[in-house]
Write a protein that holds these residues in place. Structure first.
Motif, PDB file in Angstrom:
ATOM      1  N   VAL A   1       0.829  -1.205   0.000  1.00  0.00           N
ATOM      2  CA  VAL A   1       0.000   0.000   0.000  1.00  0.00           C
ATOM      3  C   VAL A   1       0.864   1.256   0.000  1.00  0.00           C
ATOM      4  CG1 VAL A   1      -1.626   1.342   1.380  1.00  0.00           C
ATOM      5  CG2 VAL A   1      -1.972  -1.108   1.100  1.00  0.00           C
ATOM      6  N   LEU A   2       1.990   1.203   0.705  1.00  0.00           N
ATOM      7  CA  LEU A   2       2.845   2.379   0.846  1.00  0.00           C
ATOM      8  C   LEU A   2       3.747   2.620  -0.361  1.00  0.00           C
ATOM      9  CD1 LEU A   2       4.065   2.012   4.557  1.00  0.00           C
ATOM     10  CD2 LEU A   2       2.354   3.603   3.666  1.00  0.00           C
ATOM     11  N   GLU A   3       3.922   1.631  -1.201  1.00  0.00           N
ATOM     12  CA  GLU A   3       4.927   1.743  -2.252  1.00  0.00           C
ATOM     13  C   GLU A   3       4.719   2.958  -3.159  1.00  0.00           C
ATOM     14  OE1 GLU A   3       7.198  -0.870  -5.680  1.00  0.00           O
ATOM     15  OE2 GLU A   3       5.351  -1.647  -4.792  1.00  0.00           O
ATOM     16  N   LYS A   4       3.532   3.144  -3.689  1.00  0.00           N
ATOM     17  CA  LYS A   4       3.320   4.268  -4.608  1.00  0.00           C
ATOM     18  C   LYS A   4       3.448   5.617  -3.906  1.00  0.00           C
ATOM     19  CE  LYS A   4       0.386   6.149  -8.235  1.00  0.00           C
ATOM     20  NZ  LYS A   4       0.621   7.537  -7.778  1.00  0.00           N
ATOM     21  N   PRO A   5       2.827   5.825  -2.732  1.00  0.00           N
ATOM     22  CA  PRO A   5       3.030   7.107  -2.048  1.00  0.00           C
ATOM     23  C   PRO A   5       4.502   7.387  -1.746  1.00  0.00           C
ATOM     24  CG  PRO A   5       1.164   5.954  -1.092  1.00  0.00           C
ATOM     25  CD  PRO A   5       1.805   5.003  -2.045  1.00  0.00           C
ATOM     26  N   LEU A   6       5.254   6.365  -1.353  1.00  0.00           N
ATOM     27  CA  LEU A   6       6.680   6.557  -1.094  1.00  0.00           C
ATOM     28  C   LEU A   6       7.414   6.928  -2.374  1.00  0.00           C
ATOM     29  CD1 LEU A   6       7.337   3.577   1.354  1.00  0.00           C
ATOM     30  CD2 LEU A   6       7.565   6.008   1.905  1.00  0.00           C
ATOM     31  N   ARG A   7       7.095   6.257  -3.460  1.00  0.00           N
ATOM     32  CA  ARG A   7       7.722   6.592  -4.755  1.00  0.00           C
ATOM     33  C   ARG A   7       7.419   8.036  -5.132  1.00  0.00           C
ATOM     34  NH1 ARG A   7       8.548   2.092  -9.213  1.00  0.00           N
ATOM     35  NH2 ARG A   7       8.441   0.175  -8.007  1.00  0.00           N
ATOM     36  N   ASP A   8       6.168   8.448  -4.941  1.00  0.00           N
ATOM     37  CA  ASP A   8       5.776   9.803  -5.328  1.00  0.00           C
ATOM     38  C   ASP A   8       6.560  10.846  -4.535  1.00  0.00           C
ATOM     39  OD1 ASP A   8       3.980   8.737  -7.093  1.00  0.00           O
ATOM     40  OD2 ASP A   8       2.227   9.021  -5.799  1.00  0.00           O
ATOM     41  N   ARG A   9       6.777  10.599  -3.226  1.00  0.00           N
ATOM     42  CA  ARG A   9       7.498  11.578  -2.402  1.00  0.00           C
ATOM     43  C   ARG A   9       8.991  11.580  -2.682  1.00  0.00           C
ATOM     44  NH1 ARG A   9       6.204  14.055   2.567  1.00  0.00           N
ATOM     45  NH2 ARG A   9       7.866  15.335   1.730  1.00  0.00           N
ATOM     46  N   LEU A  10       9.518  10.423  -3.064  1.00  0.00           N
ATOM     47  CA  LEU A  10      10.964  10.300  -3.222  1.00  0.00           C
ATOM     48  C   LEU A  10      11.431  10.290  -4.674  1.00  0.00           C
ATOM     49  CD1 LEU A  10      11.680   7.550  -0.532  1.00  0.00           C
ATOM     50  CD2 LEU A  10      12.369   9.935  -0.410  1.00  0.00           C
ATOM     51  N   GLU A  11      10.509  10.449  -5.621  1.00  0.00           N
ATOM     52  CA  GLU A  11      10.872  10.228  -7.022  1.00  0.00           C
ATOM     53  C   GLU A  11      11.985  11.149  -7.507  1.00  0.00           C
ATOM     54  OE1 GLU A  11       7.597  10.890  -9.581  1.00  0.00           O
ATOM     55  OE2 GLU A  11       7.162  12.910  -8.855  1.00  0.00           O
ATOM     56  N   GLN A  12      12.079  12.360  -6.986  1.00  0.00           N
ATOM     57  CA  GLN A  12      13.092  13.289  -7.462  1.00  0.00           C
ATOM     58  C   GLN A  12      14.490  12.929  -6.979  1.00  0.00           C
ATOM     59  OE1 GLN A  12      12.515  15.654  -9.715  1.00  0.00           O
ATOM     60  NE2 GLN A  12      10.428  14.879  -9.755  1.00  0.00           N
ATOM     61  N   SER A  13      14.570  12.196  -5.875  1.00  0.00           N
ATOM     62  CA  SER A  13      15.901  11.927  -5.319  1.00  0.00           C
ATOM     63  C   SER A  13      16.089  10.494  -4.854  1.00  0.00           C
ATOM     64  CB  SER A  13      16.167  12.868  -4.140  1.00  0.00           C
ATOM     65  OG  SER A  13      15.133  12.762  -3.194  1.00  0.00           O
ATOM     66  N   ALA A  14      15.190   9.605  -5.218  1.00  0.00           N
ATOM     67  CA  ALA A  14      15.321   8.215  -4.777  1.00  0.00           C
ATOM     68  C   ALA A  14      16.637   7.608  -5.220  1.00  0.00           C
ATOM     69  CB  ALA A  14      14.160   7.379  -5.318  1.00  0.00           C
ATOM     70  N   LEU A  15      17.103   7.986  -6.386  1.00  0.00           N
ATOM     71  CA  LEU A  15      18.347   7.418  -6.890  1.00  0.00           C
ATOM     72  C   LEU A  15      19.557   7.884  -6.099  1.00  0.00           C
ATOM     73  CD1 LEU A  15      17.736   7.641 -10.740  1.00  0.00           C
ATOM     74  CD2 LEU A  15      17.608   5.634  -9.276  1.00  0.00           C
ATOM     75  N   ASP A  16      19.419   8.992  -5.373  1.00  0.00           N
ATOM     76  CA  ASP A  16      20.512   9.457  -4.520  1.00  0.00           C
ATOM     77  C   ASP A  16      20.606   8.654  -3.229  1.00  0.00           C
ATOM     78  OD1 ASP A  16      21.219  11.390  -6.302  1.00  0.00           O
ATOM     79  OD2 ASP A  16      20.117  12.986  -5.297  1.00  0.00           O
ATOM     80  N   PHE A  17      19.522   7.985  -2.862  1.00  0.00           N
ATOM     81  CA  PHE A  17      19.483   7.312  -1.580  1.00  0.00           C
ATOM     82  C   PHE A  17      19.380   5.798  -1.691  1.00  0.00           C
ATOM     83  CE2 PHE A  17      18.671  11.625  -0.584  1.00  0.00           C
ATOM     84  CZ  PHE A  17      19.196  11.810   0.680  1.00  0.00           C
ATOM     85  N   ILE A  18      19.223   5.284  -2.898  1.00  0.00           N
ATOM     86  CA  ILE A  18      19.214   3.842  -3.105  1.00  0.00           C
ATOM     87  C   ILE A  18      20.180   3.554  -4.240  1.00  0.00           C
ATOM     88  CG2 ILE A  18      17.859   1.818  -3.710  1.00  0.00           C
ATOM     89  CD1 ILE A  18      15.394   3.258  -2.737  1.00  0.00           C
ATOM     90  N   ARG A  19      21.253   2.857  -3.947  1.00  0.00           N
ATOM     91  CA  ARG A  19      22.253   2.540  -4.949  1.00  0.00           C
ATOM     92  C   ARG A  19      22.452   1.032  -5.011  1.00  0.00           C
ATOM     93  NH1 ARG A  19      22.171   7.060  -7.544  1.00  0.00           N
ATOM     94  NH2 ARG A  19      23.495   8.721  -6.812  1.00  0.00           N
ATOM     95  N   ILE A  20      22.658   0.517  -6.208  1.00  0.00           N
ATOM     96  CA  ILE A  20      22.912  -0.907  -6.362  1.00  0.00           C
ATOM     97  C   ILE A  20      24.306  -1.246  -5.863  1.00  0.00           C
ATOM     98  CG2 ILE A  20      23.201  -2.764  -8.040  1.00  0.00           C
ATOM     99  CD1 ILE A  20      21.088  -1.430  -9.734  1.00  0.00           C
ATOM    100  N   ALA A  21      24.399  -2.240  -4.997  1.00  0.00           N
ATOM    101  CA  ALA A  21      25.705  -2.747  -4.590  1.00  0.00           C
ATOM    102  C   ALA A  21      26.153  -3.807  -5.599  1.00  0.00           C
ATOM    103  CB  ALA A  21      25.616  -3.366  -3.197  1.00  0.00           C
ATOM    104  N   PRO A  22      27.433  -3.846  -5.962  1.00  0.00           N
ATOM    105  CA  PRO A  22      27.901  -4.794  -6.964  1.00  0.00           C
ATOM    106  C   PRO A  22      27.950  -6.224  -6.421  1.00  0.00           C
ATOM    107  CG  PRO A  22      29.732  -3.602  -6.041  1.00  0.00           C
ATOM    108  CD  PRO A  22      28.487  -2.996  -5.450  1.00  0.00           C
ATOM    109  N   LEU A  23      28.410  -7.126  -7.245  1.00  0.00           N
ATOM    110  CA  LEU A  23      28.580  -8.531  -6.905  1.00  0.00           C
ATOM    111  C   LEU A  23      27.254  -9.210  -6.608  1.00  0.00           C
ATOM    112  CD1 LEU A  23      31.798  -8.470  -4.694  1.00  0.00           C
ATOM    113  CD2 LEU A  23      31.611  -8.685  -7.157  1.00  0.00           C
ATOM    114  N   THR A  24      26.217  -8.831  -7.340  1.00  0.00           N
ATOM    115  CA  THR A  24      24.937  -9.485  -7.191  1.00  0.00           C
ATOM    116  C   THR A  24      24.462  -9.956  -8.550  1.00  0.00           C
ATOM    117  OG1 THR A  24      23.731  -7.414  -7.505  1.00  0.00           O
ATOM    118  CG2 THR A  24      24.283  -8.032  -5.239  1.00  0.00           C
ATOM    119  N   ASN A  25      23.599 -10.976  -8.513  1.00  0.00           N
ATOM    120  CA  ASN A  25      23.091 -11.530  -9.767  1.00  0.00           C
ATOM    121  C   ASN A  25      21.578 -11.465  -9.830  1.00  0.00           C
ATOM    122  OD1 ASN A  25      25.659 -12.413 -10.802  1.00  0.00           O
ATOM    123  ND2 ASN A  25      25.625 -14.012  -9.233  1.00  0.00           N
ATOM    124  N   GLY A  26      21.003 -10.508  -9.144  1.00  0.00           N
ATOM    125  CA  GLY A  26      19.561 -10.334  -9.185  1.00  0.00           C
ATOM    126  C   GLY A  26      18.871 -10.846  -7.944  1.00  0.00           C
TER     127      GLY A  26
END
Length: 263
Positions: free
Chosen positions: A238-263
């Motif tokens: 339920v929270l996913e879309k509201p959270l995306r809407d609030r963080l969409e401008q800067s979500a990429l600054d606060f969530i980064r992919i860590a390497p050495l993963t295969n999905g």
């Protein structure tokens, strides 16, 4: 339903820290090539990533949970920063208290934190190696948080300037000491649980990269806090879309992919 409404109201109204509140020199560590940003898909996140100030192991969590959970943790962290950063009367304890309070407002169950003072046994060893035995125990054993542990073991062969490392390093130095946070996540059909561990090191030098800092006699003592978080999976959805809407401008600054993963 009341819990759902309260959580949604918090997402809509909470004050968040913004990128403009950080010094330009701090913002530079968040910048990555556009090609790297394009790889981030919140619907298909990897098994490990940095969300806010926490290096997460998501290997025991389905992809459908990884996105909303990461957004929730990032949101709670940014709201905590808005309430504490830049205020002389506030310190790292106030930030962590705000962080936990924000997670509770989002609908998480939060256990009392267990605080322990420990010492690294080996000196002149980089933090990322010295902390492995402690984390293995704090996360619940060798079978818990395997991606985090493998990542730390592999750091010597990595470039210190990788985006996830620079972001994790920046998030560790909000105040005059240095903190590193790790989370091992597990989900079942009903709920998602996080074993969250923060190690607080007595190192005040903000210029160094804490993961590669070598332990000395003066810096061998550290304090840790272990906290259990849990949340209903339906509430996360339920929270996913509201959270995306609030963080969409800067979500990429606060969530980064860590390497050495295969999905």
């Amino acid at each position: 339903m009341e819990n759902y409404r309260s959580a949604l109201e918090f997402v809509e109204r909470a004050q968040l820290s913004s990128a403009s509140e950080f010094l330009e020199s701090e913002l530079e560590v968040l910048q990555t090539p556009q090609a790297a940003l394009d790889q981030l898909n919140l619907d298909h996140l990897p098994k490990s990533l940095v969300a806010g100030n926490t290096l997460l192991d998501l290997s025991a969590t389905p992809e459908t949970i990884r996105g909303p959970l990461s957004l929730a943790l990032a949101f709670a962290g940014r709201a905590a920063s808005a309430a504490t950063i830049g205020k002389p009367e506030m310190d790292e304890d106030d930030w962590f208290a705000e962080y936990k309070s924000n997670l509770m407002r989002l609908g998480f169950g939060v256990s009392p934190s267990a605080f322990v003072t420990s010492r690294f046994k080996k000196k002149n060893v980089a933090v990322h190696k010295a902390i492995i035995p402690f984390l293995t125990i704090a996360l619940g054993g060798a079978g818990v948080g395997p991606v985090i542990l493998e990542l730390l073991k592999s750091l010597n062969s990595m470039d210190e300037n990788q985006p996830w490392i620079t972001l994790f390093n920046k998030e560790s130095r909000k105040f005059d000491i240095r903190e590193m946070s790790f989370g091992a996540v597990a989900s079942d059909i009903v709920e998602t649980r996080i074993r969250h561990v923060t190690a607080r090191l007595q190192v005040s030098d903000k210029a160094l990269n804490i993961l590669f800092f070598k332990i000395t006699s003066a810096s061998a003592e550290f304090e840790s806090a272990t906290t259990l978080f849990s949340i209903n999976n339906n509430l996360l959805a339920v929270l996913e879309k509201p959270l995306r809407d609030r963080l969409e401008q800067s979500a990429l600054d606060f969530i980064r992919i860590a390497p050495l993963t295969n999905g």
